[in-house]
Design a protein around this motif. Structure first.
Motif, PDB file in Angstrom:
ATOM      1  N   GLY A 189       5.033  13.281  -0.857  1.00  0.00           N
ATOM      2  CA  GLY A 189       4.824  11.885  -1.072  1.00  0.00           C
ATOM      3  C   GLY A 189       3.494  11.315  -0.677  1.00  0.00           C
ATOM      4  N   LEU A 190       3.404   9.991  -1.103  1.00  0.00           N
ATOM      5  CA  LEU A 190       1.752   9.561  -0.963  1.00  0.00           C
ATOM      6  C   LEU A 190       1.521   9.528   0.493  1.00  0.00           C
ATOM      7  N   HIS A 191       2.367   9.105   1.376  1.00  0.00           N
ATOM      8  CA  HIS A 191       2.013   9.011   2.822  1.00  0.00           C
ATOM      9  C   HIS A 191       1.329  10.225   3.329  1.00  0.00           C
ATOM     10  N   SER A 192       2.122  11.378   3.073  1.00  0.00           N
ATOM     11  CA  SER A 192       1.795  12.902   3.883  1.00  0.00           C
ATOM     12  C   SER A 192       0.620  13.284   3.011  1.00  0.00           C
ATOM     13  N   ALA A 193       0.400  12.788   1.713  1.00  0.00           N
ATOM     14  CA  ALA A 193      -0.825  13.579   0.921  1.00  0.00           C
ATOM     15  C   ALA A 193      -1.807  12.790   1.557  1.00  0.00           C
ATOM     16  N   THR A 209      -9.526   9.200   9.115  1.00  0.00           N
ATOM     17  CA  THR A 209      -8.265   8.667   9.596  1.00  0.00           C
ATOM     18  C   THR A 209      -7.491   8.087   8.322  1.00  0.00           C
ATOM     19  N   THR A 210      -6.178   7.874   8.570  1.00  0.00           N
ATOM     20  CA  THR A 210      -5.340   7.339   7.740  1.00  0.00           C
ATOM     21  C   THR A 210      -4.576   6.399   8.681  1.00  0.00           C
ATOM     22  N   HIS A 211      -4.266   5.219   7.928  1.00  0.00           N
ATOM     23  CA  HIS A 211      -3.702   3.941   8.705  1.00  0.00           C
ATOM     24  C   HIS A 211      -2.635   3.469   7.415  1.00  0.00           C
ATOM     25  N   ILE A 212      -1.482   3.644   7.664  1.00  0.00           N
ATOM     26  CA  ILE A 212      -0.550   3.108   6.725  1.00  0.00           C
ATOM     27  C   ILE A 212       0.623   2.071   7.310  1.00  0.00           C
ATOM     28  N   LEU A 251      -3.589   1.862   3.619  1.00  0.00           N
ATOM     29  CA  LEU A 251      -2.518   1.608   2.616  1.00  0.00           C
ATOM     30  C   LEU A 251      -1.527   0.659   3.260  1.00  0.00           C
ATOM     31  N   ARG A 252      -1.784  -0.408   2.590  1.00  0.00           N
ATOM     32  CA  ARG A 252      -0.905  -1.797   3.169  1.00  0.00           C
ATOM     33  C   ARG A 252      -0.348  -2.534   2.066  1.00  0.00           C
ATOM     34  N   PRO A 253       1.016  -3.183   2.099  1.00  0.00           N
ATOM     35  CA  PRO A 253       1.630  -4.029   1.175  1.00  0.00           C
ATOM     36  C   PRO A 253       0.684  -5.379   0.817  1.00  0.00           C
ATOM     37  N   HIS A 254       0.776  -5.640  -0.424  1.00  0.00           N
ATOM     38  CA  HIS A 254      -0.051  -6.959  -0.508  1.00  0.00           C
ATOM     39  C   HIS A 254       0.946  -8.155  -0.524  1.00  0.00           C
ATOM     40  N   PRO A 316       8.604  -4.808  -5.052  1.00  0.00           N
ATOM     41  CA  PRO A 316       8.815  -4.976  -3.713  1.00  0.00           C
ATOM     42  C   PRO A 316      10.089  -4.942  -2.907  1.00  0.00           C
ATOM     43  N   ARG A 317      11.137  -4.846  -3.808  1.00  0.00           N
ATOM     44  CA  ARG A 317      12.469  -5.095  -3.529  1.00  0.00           C
ATOM     45  C   ARG A 317      12.945  -3.541  -2.850  1.00  0.00           C
ATOM     46  N   THR A 318      12.396  -2.332  -3.371  1.00  0.00           N
ATOM     47  CA  THR A 318      12.639  -0.954  -2.890  1.00  0.00           C
ATOM     48  C   THR A 318      11.695  -0.688  -1.960  1.00  0.00           C
ATOM     49  N   GLN A 319      12.010  -0.152  -1.052  1.00  0.00           N
ATOM     50  CA  GLN A 319      11.038   0.268   0.099  1.00  0.00           C
ATOM     51  C   GLN A 319      11.066   1.654  -0.095  1.00  0.00           C
ATOM     52  N   GLU A 320       9.661   2.314  -0.042  1.00  0.00           N
ATOM     53  CA  GLU A 320       9.457   3.499  -0.343  1.00  0.00           C
ATOM     54  C   GLU A 320       9.713   4.637   0.977  1.00  0.00           C
ATOM     55  N   ASN A 321      10.444   5.365   0.863  1.00  0.00           N
ATOM     56  CA  ASN A 321      10.680   6.513   2.144  1.00  0.00           C
ATOM     57  C   ASN A 321       9.533   7.110   2.483  1.00  0.00           C
ATOM     58  N   PRO A 322       9.144   6.750   3.681  1.00  0.00           N
ATOM     59  CA  PRO A 322       7.761   7.734   4.216  1.00  0.00           C
ATOM     60  C   PRO A 322       8.024   8.874   4.454  1.00  0.00           C
TER      61      PRO A 322
END
Length: 323
Positions: A189-193, A209-212, A251-254, A316-322
């Motif tokens: 997934g995107l977080h780990s990538a 560094t990465t900040h999610i 990477l953050r929600p808008h 936005p109704r479906t949350q991504e699994n980190p």
């Protein structure tokens, strides 16, 4: 009334007024008296000023349209010339805006095909590097180890050195293959990538560094790939050109339900340097998913690369699994 008739009638009115004045109260003697010469000169000046002012007003929409044509950029879509002026100029402006919209749509389509072909070629090259070159170097490494275990002491040092050189080459091949085809993006997934990407760019001279932020909406694979590639290109530019010591990927929600990506460094910034192929590639990728890309100076120097993926692309109704 067309522009031709507006200019024609304007000049006709000015000359008619001059003739009426000459036939009426204004006369010219022979030789011309000083007062008459001054009157004629003043009339000429008034005629020229009137023509200049009215022509500038009448041709102003054409000047605005010319500026819009000169500044049109297909990589920054949405800009349109204001529809003003008389009938034929307004129609010309509407035609230009329609042509620009078609060109933007065609550019987005052709860029999508080109980038899809590029990703397919990257996938093929990464697969060949892994399957062909990687396996060959692995076999060479094993053969060198086998030979070093049985070689005389005087030869073992050279063989061990050859082993290390081959091992470094194998790691470089794997690193290139990972950049060509981000397997971790597909598998984890995107977080780990993104975390793996910043780890790869962290060196003794650059800390990445990465900040999610939690609560990100789910994204389709095409959007995830665009986010990853833009972060990758931004970090590549930072490592090569920025002379930075720190880089951050956020990477953050808008608030509109979309996603925002920020790549920030503390380098010397881009200044007035023209945009290269890397930045143009980022703009083309952002167009594929209808995202807004802005590149400019950071709040404390350096460079900020901001990508805003609209809420219609991310649900936005479906949350991504980190993952």
């Amino acid at each position: 009334m067309t522009l031709y008739w507006r200019i024609f009638l304007l000049n006709a009115a000015v000359f008619l007024a001059a003739i009426l004045l000459l036939l009426g109260p204004v006369t010219v003697s022979t030789p011309v008296l000083l007062g008459e010469a001054l009157v004629l000169l003043a009339g000429l000046v008034v005629m020229l000023i009137a023509n200049a002012v009215l022509l500038r007003i009448g041709l102003a929409p054409l000047a605005r349209l010319t500026r819009a044509m000169a500044t049109a950029d297909l990589l920054r879509p949405g800009g349109r010339a204001p529809v003003t002026g008389p009938g034929e100029i307004a129609e010309l402006t509407r035609t230009f805006n329609a042509m620009l919209a078609r060109l933007e749509a065609e550019r987005a389509t052709s860029s999508g095909r080109a980038l899809s072909a590029q990703e397919a070629e990257r996938h093929r090259l990464a697969q060949e590097l892994h399957d062909e070159v990687g396996q060959t170097l692995t076999a060479v490494l094993l053969q060198l180890k086998h030979a070093a275990d049985r070689a005389p002491q005087a030869v073992q040092v050279d063989l061990r050195q050859a082993q290390e050189t081959t091992r470094d080459g194998l790691e470089e091949i794997r690193r290139i293959a990972r950049r060509l085809r981000p397997g971790v993006l597909e598998e984890l997934g995107l977080h780990s990538a993104l975390r793996a990407l910043t780890t790869e760019f962290t060196t003794s001279r650059l800390s990445a560094t990465t900040h999610i932020t939690p609560g990100l909406p789910s994204l389709d694979p095409a959007t995830e790939l665009v986010l990853y590639r833009i972060a990758q290109e931004g970090l590549t530019n930072t490592a090569r050109h920025a002379r930075a010591t720190r880089a951050e990927v956020h990477l953050r929600p808008h608030r509109d339900g979309g996603v925002s990506l920020l790549v920030r460094d503390d380098g010397h910034g881009i200044g007035a340097a023209p945009e290269g192929a890397g930045i143009s590639g980022m703009r083309e990728r952002s167009l594929l998913i209808g995202a807004d890309l802005t590149i400019g100076p950071g709040p404390q120097g350096g460079t900020d690369i901001r990508l805003h993926v609209l809420g219609s692309t991310a649900d936005p109704r479906t949350q991504e699994n980190p993952r």
